[in-house]
Design an enzyme around this catalytic site. Structure first.
Site, PDB file in Angstrom:
ATOM      1  N   ASP A  23       0.881  -1.172   0.000  1.00  0.00           N
ATOM      2  CA  ASP A  23       0.000   0.000   0.000  1.00  0.00           C
ATOM      3  C   ASP A  23       0.916   1.218   0.000  1.00  0.00           C
ATOM      4  O   ASP A  23       1.567   1.513   1.000  1.00  0.00           O
ATOM      5  CB  ASP A  23      -0.891  -0.029   1.257  1.00  0.00           C
ATOM      6  CG  ASP A  23      -1.705   1.261   1.428  1.00  0.00           C
ATOM      7  OD1 ASP A  23      -1.663   2.127   0.529  1.00  0.00           O
ATOM      8  OD2 ASP A  23      -2.379   1.393   2.473  1.00  0.00           O
ATOM      9  N   LYS A  87       2.693  11.257  -3.442  1.00  0.00           N
ATOM     10  CA  LYS A  87       1.667  10.549  -4.209  1.00  0.00           C
ATOM     11  C   LYS A  87       0.727  11.524  -4.926  1.00  0.00           C
ATOM     12  O   LYS A  87       0.218  11.228  -6.001  1.00  0.00           O
ATOM     13  CB  LYS A  87       0.871   9.660  -3.254  1.00  0.00           C
ATOM     14  CG  LYS A  87      -0.162   8.774  -3.922  1.00  0.00           C
ATOM     15  CD  LYS A  87      -0.759   7.838  -2.889  1.00  0.00           C
ATOM     16  CE  LYS A  87      -1.858   6.962  -3.460  1.00  0.00           C
ATOM     17  NZ  LYS A  87      -2.375   6.037  -2.433  1.00  0.00           N
ATOM     18  N   GLU A 187      -7.221   0.426  -4.654  1.00  0.00           N
ATOM     19  CA  GLU A 187      -7.249   0.326  -3.191  1.00  0.00           C
ATOM     20  C   GLU A 187      -8.578  -0.247  -2.672  1.00  0.00           C
ATOM     21  O   GLU A 187      -8.560  -1.147  -1.822  1.00  0.00           O
ATOM     22  CB  GLU A 187      -6.951   1.701  -2.573  1.00  0.00           C
ATOM     23  CG  GLU A 187      -5.480   2.071  -2.718  1.00  0.00           C
ATOM     24  CD  GLU A 187      -5.178   3.555  -2.522  1.00  0.00           C
ATOM     25  OE1 GLU A 187      -6.065   4.282  -2.039  1.00  0.00           O
ATOM     26  OE2 GLU A 187      -4.059   3.974  -2.850  1.00  0.00           O
TER      27      GLU A 187
HETATM   28 MG    MG Z   1      -4.644   4.738   2.212  1.00  0.00          MG
END
Ligand code: MG
Ligand code: ADP
Length: 620
Positions: A23, A87, A187
């Site tokens: 992740d 990100k 995700e």
């Molecule tokens: Mg997250």
């Protein structure tokens, strides 16, 4: 097949290579695996430390990077050299982020508004891909240290709304960190997998994934069916998260203490101190009713009640997003079977309660919300490793599927990356008079010539009634059902004769092979286009010759002697052009023949000819 290797040092059996799930978060990142013994998804952590690695990179004067908790302490003391939230910059140009430029305390280069952003640290420039690669490298090293084995393969998650450029940037960051990125997974899909959702093939569910992290909020509505995860809608706010909760507490405290906001902004150490204590208070209030600490002769206090009133506007905003996501998916709360909670900030009881109240049912929060995405990535990694053979996560076709047409050309019916199940069809015709058989060859791949692709199956449609070339209408249809099985059907529409075959296109190709085929198609794209153009020109020329010959033979009486001579001449010239590798020449000669024959063709145009001139023909 899963490979087993023997560890020479210990003499024990060990798994050949572990594929890890990662992740790569805006605030925190982590690695997870399927534990080789317990078979449970497990976040990797060193003894007595957190599994979470803050997604922060700090550079010293020499340009050495440190990542994670150690880098975090420089956030406010050395902001220019401490990169957080990289990100948010992935796959972006300056125009994309200019509205939020103030957010970044480090230098984001804006000299060329159309190119991708870079970050300047001292006299060095880093792309967001490089910055993310530092984080991934740290995670890789951690995993190797904990597992005591090299780690080179990974599944990495991205938000569902990430576009191609952002996904590609994430892949590149992985590559730069020395990781072979086997798959990029959404995700919310990963979070669902961690809850075991979608692992049973016969399961059909509509899921809402509510993800409130450190700086972003995402709500995704997924439809799971037959192991396919379809994103129905996404909504959220890319600048709303736990940081805003912390800020609300800091603002409350300084107001209580009579400290002007200006003073706080001017004093980095002071503001850092307040922020850290606010985060501490927030976490404390997730399980207790009040918080109080003595810091620099300030008493910092807050009750759960006040805290909840402070964050109410933030929570309300997320609920509005949920409403919008449902509306976009054309669903109502009654259509949602399961709600999955993701992100550290969903630990706040008031958040959970608000979400549960809105959807009218309890939420799923039994899996650690900080880890759930990485755990799901590990589940996906395990499936890719072939350890979970009953289950194949098929959501898209990795390569194009098509059939061979005249001249060995690939005619794609289902393009790569098409969502399955899917159906596609196209009409073909014969190229010889009285042709009674038609061979249907099914290929998989991106190249223009079938010889460069992979043959999956072949069958013949037999019993086509005798008709002139170009007259039969053969409908070839491809159907990939939810199990990933391709059914190819050919039917001659005038006579009704039909034939079908089942193919399993996904099996037998590893991800590496798929990747190689895709790479080849890019490398050879230009050559392929040229060859295709030449083959197409030749096929067209041959058809024109055949049709013209037939026409002349049938209609000699309709033509003048001059027309006959001119036509024969033009045919001869085209015949010659067909022997040369020059598509332009062939086209010119086709035009010439058309020029000569147009006057009488118009006189006696019949459907068969126009059909034969147009339709694609398949070899007999
Ligand atoms: Mg997250
Ligand atoms: P991201 O997905 O953006 O990387 P995370 O899911 O790791 O972020 O969430 C980080 C956020 O969760 C931070 O703002 C952190 O303060 C918050 N958080 C972590 N634990 C708790 C808790 N017990 N109560 C409230 N918030 C928490």
């Amino acid at each position: 097949m899963a490979k087993i290797a023997i560890n020479i040092a210990t003499g024990s059996l060990q798994q050949a290579e572990m594929i890890v799930g990662i992740d790569l978060g805006t605030t925190n990142s982590l690695v997870a695996i399927i534990h080789p013994e317990s078979k449970q998804p497990t976040a990797l952590q060193e003894h007595n430390t957190s599994s979470l690695v803050p997604s922060i990179v700090h550079f010293d004067e020499l340009g050495n990077a440190i990542v994670g908790e150690e880098a975090k302490q420089y956030l406010e003391t050395d902001p220019q050299n401490t990169i957080f939230s990289a990100k948010r910059l992935m796959g972006k140009n300056y125009k994309d982020i200019s509205a939020n430029a103030d957010f970044f305390t480090y230098k984001v280069i804006d000299d060329d508004t159309d190119s991708l952003v870079k970050v300047q640290v001292g006299n060095r420039f880093y792309s967001p891909i490089e910055l993310s690669s530092f984080i991934l490298k740290e995670l890789k090293q951690r995993a190797e240290h904990i597992l005591k084995t090299p780690v080179s393969k990974a599944v990495i998650t991205v938000p569902a709304y990430f576009n191609d450029a952002q996904r590609q940037a994430t892949r590149d960051a992985g590559k730069l960190a020395g990781l072979d990125v086997l798959r990029i997974v959404n995700e919310p899909t990963a979070a669902s997998l961690a809850y075991g959702l979608g692992l049973r093939k016969d399961e059909e569910k509509t899921i809402a994934v509510y993800d409130l992290g450190g700086g972003t909020f995402d709500i995704s509505i997924l439809h799971i069916y037959n192991g396919i995860f379809e994103v129905l809608s996404t909504n959220g706010n890319t600048y709303l998260g736990g940081d805003d909760i912390d800020r609300a507490i800091v603002e409350y405290w300084i107001k209580q203490l009579g400290i002007p906001l200006k003073k706080l902004q001017a004093d980095k150490e002071l503001s850092q101190g307040f922020r850290l204590r606010a985060e501490e208070a927030k976490k404390h209030l997730s399980s207790e009713n009040s918080f109080s600490v003595l810091w620099k002769h300030h008493v910092l206090e807050i009750t759960k009640e006040i805290f909840e009133s402070l964050i109410q506007p933030l929570v309300d905003q997320t609920i509005t997003s949920c409403k919008n996501a449902l509306a976009d998916a054309r669903l109502t709360i009654n259509d949602i079977d399961t709600i999955v909670m993701v992100g550290g900030s969903t630990r706040v009881p008031a958040v959970k309660e608000a979400v549960s109240k809105f959807f009218g049912k309890p939420v799923n929060d039994s899996v650690n919300p900080d880890e759930v995405v990485a755990l799901g990535a590990a589940v996906q990694a395990d499936i890719l490793a072939g350890n979970n053979k009953d289950f194949l996560l098929l959501d898209i076709t990795p390569l194009s599927l098509g059939i061979e047409t005249m001249g060995g050309l690939m005619d794609t019916l289902i393009p790569r990356n098409a969502k399955i199940p899917i159906k596609a069809g196209r009409q073909y015709t014969t190229h010889k008079d009285g042709q009674s058989d038609m061979r249907i060859s099914v290929f998989q791949g991106e190249r223009d010539l079938v010889k460069d692709n992979r043959k999956l199956a072949e069958f013949s449609l037999k019993g086509i009634p005798g008709m002139p070339a170009g007259l039969p209408k053969v409908e070839v249809s491809f159907l990939i059902n939810a199990d990933g099985i391709l059914v190819v059907k050919a039917k001659e529409l005038r006579s009704g004769v039909e034939q079908e075959i089942e193919v399993r296109p996904q099996y037998g190709l590893t991800d590496d092979e798929v990747e190689k085929m895709l790479l080849d198609s890019i490398t050879h794209a230009k050559d392929d286009m040229q060859v295709r153009a030449l083959v197409e020109a030749r096929t067209e020329g041959e058809q024109i010759l055949a049709v013209t010959e037939k026409f002349v033979a049938k209609n000699t009486s309709l033509l003048t002697k001059d027309e006959l001579v001119a036509t024969a001449g033009a045919m001869q010239v085209l015949q010659l052009a067909l022997t040369m590798d020059d598509k332009n020449l062939i086209h010119t000669k086709i035009e010439e023949i058309n020029e000569v024959t147009r006057p009488f063709a118009e006189r006696a145009m019949d459907v068969a000819i126009s059909g034969a001139l147009k339709g694609k023909a398949i070899n007999s």
